[in-house]
Design an enzyme around this catalytic site. Sequence first.
Site, PDB file in Angstrom:
ATOM      1  N   LYS A 104     -16.233  79.574  92.479  1.00 26.54           N
ATOM      2  CA  LYS A 104     -14.925  80.217  92.659  1.00 26.54           C
ATOM      3  C   LYS A 104     -14.112  79.265  93.538  1.00 26.54           C
ATOM      4  O   LYS A 104     -13.983  79.453  94.755  1.00 26.54           O
ATOM      5  CB  LYS A 104     -15.106  81.601  93.291  1.00 26.54           C
ATOM      6  CG  LYS A 104     -13.898  82.495  93.127  1.00 26.54           C
ATOM      7  CD  LYS A 104     -14.232  83.938  93.444  1.00 26.54           C
ATOM      8  CE  LYS A 104     -12.979  84.761  93.692  1.00 26.54           C
ATOM      9  NZ  LYS A 104     -12.036  84.802  92.580  1.00 26.54           N
TER      10      LYS A 104
HETATM   11  N1  PMP Z   1     -13.016  85.755  86.612  1.00 27.19           N
HETATM   12  C1  PMP Z   1     -12.136  85.168  87.415  1.00 27.19           C
HETATM   13  C2  PMP Z   1     -11.461  83.923  86.981  1.00 27.19           C
HETATM   14  C3  PMP Z   1     -11.851  85.739  88.691  1.00 27.19           C
HETATM   15  O1  PMP Z   1     -10.962  85.173  89.502  1.00 27.19           O
HETATM   16  C4  PMP Z   1     -12.499  86.943  89.067  1.00 27.19           C
HETATM   17  C5  PMP Z   1     -12.201  87.580  90.404  1.00 27.19           C
HETATM   18  N2  PMP Z   1     -13.083  87.125  91.390  1.00 27.19           N
HETATM   19  C6  PMP Z   1     -13.413  87.519  88.165  1.00 27.19           C
HETATM   20  C7  PMP Z   1     -13.652  86.891  86.957  1.00 27.19           C
HETATM   21  C8  PMP Z   1     -14.149  88.773  88.521  1.00 27.19           C
HETATM   22  O2  PMP Z   1     -15.104  88.536  89.506  1.00 27.19           O
HETATM   23  P1  PMP Z   1     -15.541  89.641  90.538  1.00 27.19           P
HETATM   24  O3  PMP Z   1     -15.906  90.841  89.745  1.00 27.19           O
HETATM   25  O4  PMP Z   1     -16.693  89.060  91.257  1.00 27.19           O
HETATM   26  O5  PMP Z   1     -14.377  89.906  91.426  1.00 27.19           O
END
Ligand code: PMP
Length: 309
Positions: free
Chosen positions: A161
Amino acid sequence: MVGKPVSLSKWPEYVWLNNSIVRWSEASVHVFSYGLHYGVGVFEGVRGYYDDGLIKVFRLEDHMRRFHKSAKILYMSIPYSVESLVKATAELIRANKFKSDIYVRPVAFRGLGDFSLKSLNPVEVAIIALEFGKYLKPSGVKCMISSWRKPSADSIPVLAKATGLYLLYHLASVEAHKNGYDEAILLDSEGYVAEGSGENIFIVKNGELVTPPTYDAILEGITRDTVIKLASEVLGIRVVERRIRREELYASDEAFFTGTAAEITPIIEVDGRLIGNGEAGDITRKLVNLYREVVLGKISKYRHWITEV
Ligand code: PMP
């Protein structure tokens, strides 16, 4: 102070910066910070729900573990353990005395030093916590397939991320809004459905959930993981992780996004095609309701996911 909060009622009083709690106005870094120039940083998004006079933070430890994992992929090392980041988040929440739902944003980036591309400048870490409501319309969103593609895992580390990756999601999101849609859906480099600008995606087909696999170019979403567990363990719904073709999405019975900010948001239209009958479907609604109970700690089996502050 420049700028006013857009989706927030007010800025919080305190921020956690490099192991100290400081006032919001003092939480600054230098303009020559490496991460600002090259996007070398990682971050997280975590939600806390205000309930029974407490902030219930959802899967905080899992988010901090992913934070460390993202950093490692970028040759970065976060100088605080998962446990100390969890403790720091709790201290920050207590300091701000929140009385409503919050969003927590840990961020780590390379700071001041050399500007050459091989530099491994010191890592700075901040945690910001803000009052925060809904991110996407809970009744459902109209989406477009973005003209921007998600790069494959051999182009850029999509599992991390990483802050720099969000240039792509920013462009996709702005493009969707400028075209009158609520959210963008990105295809991967081979043309299969990947994810939203800040969400993973699921479709419902013949009573089963289908979602793109994590061995393809998507983020391993923590909400995605939560939904897979809730669907299979509580609702007895089969979940299939496989590639989804664009036209399969158009013709799906139901579709929804998952994400910390988006929670579970119904997708009601894609590129002018109604999904199902154009409103949240039965399985989506069941998951939305169940997710709410889980994040508030009402289901004992999943209470270990909650950190109460
Ligand atoms: N994909 C992307 C590109 C994101 O930015 C996020 C948000 N973190 C998610 C998926 C979903 O991840 P999460 O459920 O861990 O927030």
